[in-house]
Enzyme design. Structure first.
Site, PDB file in Angstrom:
ATOM      1  N   ARG A  13       0.775  -1.234   0.000  1.00  0.00           N
ATOM      2  CA  ARG A  13       0.000   0.000   0.000  1.00  0.00           C
ATOM      3  C   ARG A  13       0.810   1.289   0.000  1.00  0.00           C
ATOM      4  NH1 ARG A  13      -2.969  -3.894   2.445  1.00  0.00           N
ATOM      5  NH2 ARG A  13      -5.170  -3.982   1.856  1.00  0.00           N
TER       6      ARG A  13
ATOM      7  N   HIS B  98      -1.755 -16.290   5.554  1.00  0.00           N
ATOM      8  CA  HIS B  98      -2.381 -16.167   4.234  1.00  0.00           C
ATOM      9  C   HIS B  98      -1.829 -17.162   3.221  1.00  0.00           C
ATOM     10  CE1 HIS B  98      -3.464 -11.775   5.414  1.00  0.00           C
ATOM     11  NE2 HIS B  98      -4.453 -12.595   5.675  1.00  0.00           N
TER      12      HIS B  98
ATOM     13  N   SER C 291       0.252  -2.431   8.361  1.00  0.00           N
ATOM     14  CA  SER C 291      -0.743  -1.390   8.624  1.00  0.00           C
ATOM     15  C   SER C 291      -1.810  -1.896   9.585  1.00  0.00           C
ATOM     16  CB  SER C 291      -1.407  -0.944   7.311  1.00  0.00           C
ATOM     17  OG  SER C 291      -2.084  -2.040   6.706  1.00  0.00           O
TER      18      SER C 291
ATOM     19  N   ASN D  27       6.876   0.110  13.461  1.00  0.00           N
ATOM     20  CA  ASN D  27       6.301   0.384  12.147  1.00  0.00           C
ATOM     21  C   ASN D  27       6.700   1.781  11.688  1.00  0.00           C
ATOM     22  OD1 ASN D  27       4.667  -0.949  10.188  1.00  0.00           O
ATOM     23  ND2 ASN D  27       2.972   0.422  10.639  1.00  0.00           N
TER      24      ASN D  27
END
Length: 236
Positions: A35, A118, A186, A209
């Site tokens: 992103r 995932h 995020s 982060n």
């Protein structure tokens, strides 16, 4: 700086640590995130569609074209992956890793207690006959040479259910932790971000982060390059 020292001291003293990692962890290995301005989603109108079960079924060639761009076979584990693996393999701490990443770099670094939330790009199979195929076979052709079926990765696509085993392992890893370290994400993708609700009430949380994230619990926020922070973690 005081907060950074406190976070490092927490990692040093904690016995049961679960790391929740995202795309930012693999950026130092040369794999772009999703992103950011230089990410894979930049300037794409509907990137989630390209990574969806719907796209795989309706426009398989468009899906394959995009997902094959996610491969970076030359990438190697960086200092973050390596330090997490060292904490597991070289100390008496109980270390768990739950990652959103599909590149297997945690596995290549040596992490054993690993949940690939995932799935993985490195596992591929035929939709028709279900036979496993190599990554090189998938990258050279989207169709199975044996039966002509369409090949796909074992990545959990948008619109697909998570692997039940992975979800259970992830929840257990968070439930058992005294310290949760969120790195390079995020923390907006469900249900990965919902894992935080399974933490024990007294479990501490550290976030490392580039940008602050929305988190419903108190936490230490370390802003900046995670590589720098992980270089300061001592492995006894």
């Amino acid at each position: 700086m005081e907060r950074r020292k406190q976070a490092l001291e927490l990692i040093k003293k904690s016995q049961k640590i679960t790391f929740l990692t995202g795309a930012g962890v693999s950026v130092p290995s040369g794999i772009p995130d999703y992103r950011s301005i230089n990410g894979l989603y930049h300037e794409l109108e509907h990137p989630e569609y390209l990574l969806s079960h719907e796209c795989l079924m309706k426009e398989p060639e468009k899906h394959d074209q995009f997902i094959k761009k996610l491969y970076h076979l030359e990438a190697k584990p960086n200092h973050i992956h390596q330090k997490i693996a060292q904490l597991e393999l070289s100390t008496d701490k109980q270390i768990e890793v739950v990652t959103q990443n599909i590149d297997q770099l945690h596995r290549k670094a040596g992490s054993q207690n690993l949940t690939e939330f995932h799935g993985s790009l490195m596992e591929c199979y035929c939709l028709k006959c279900k036979q496993q195929v190599s990554v090189s076979d998938y990258l050279s052709s989207s169709y199975h040479e044996n039966c002509g079926g369409h090949l796909r990765t074992n990545v959990v696509l948008y619109g697909e259910a998570l692997h039940e085993k992975s979800l259970g392992q992830a929840i257990s890893a968070v439930e058992n932790a005294d310290l949760i370290v969120i790195v390079g994400t995020s923390f907006q993708v469900h249900p990965f971000c919902d894992l935080i609700f399974y933490r024990k009430a007294n479990a501490q949380v550290i976030v490392v982060n580039q940008e602050a994230i929305s988190l419903p619990v108190a936490h230490f926020f370390i802003k900046g390059d995670a590589t720098d922070f992980f270089q300061e973690i001592m492995v006894d």
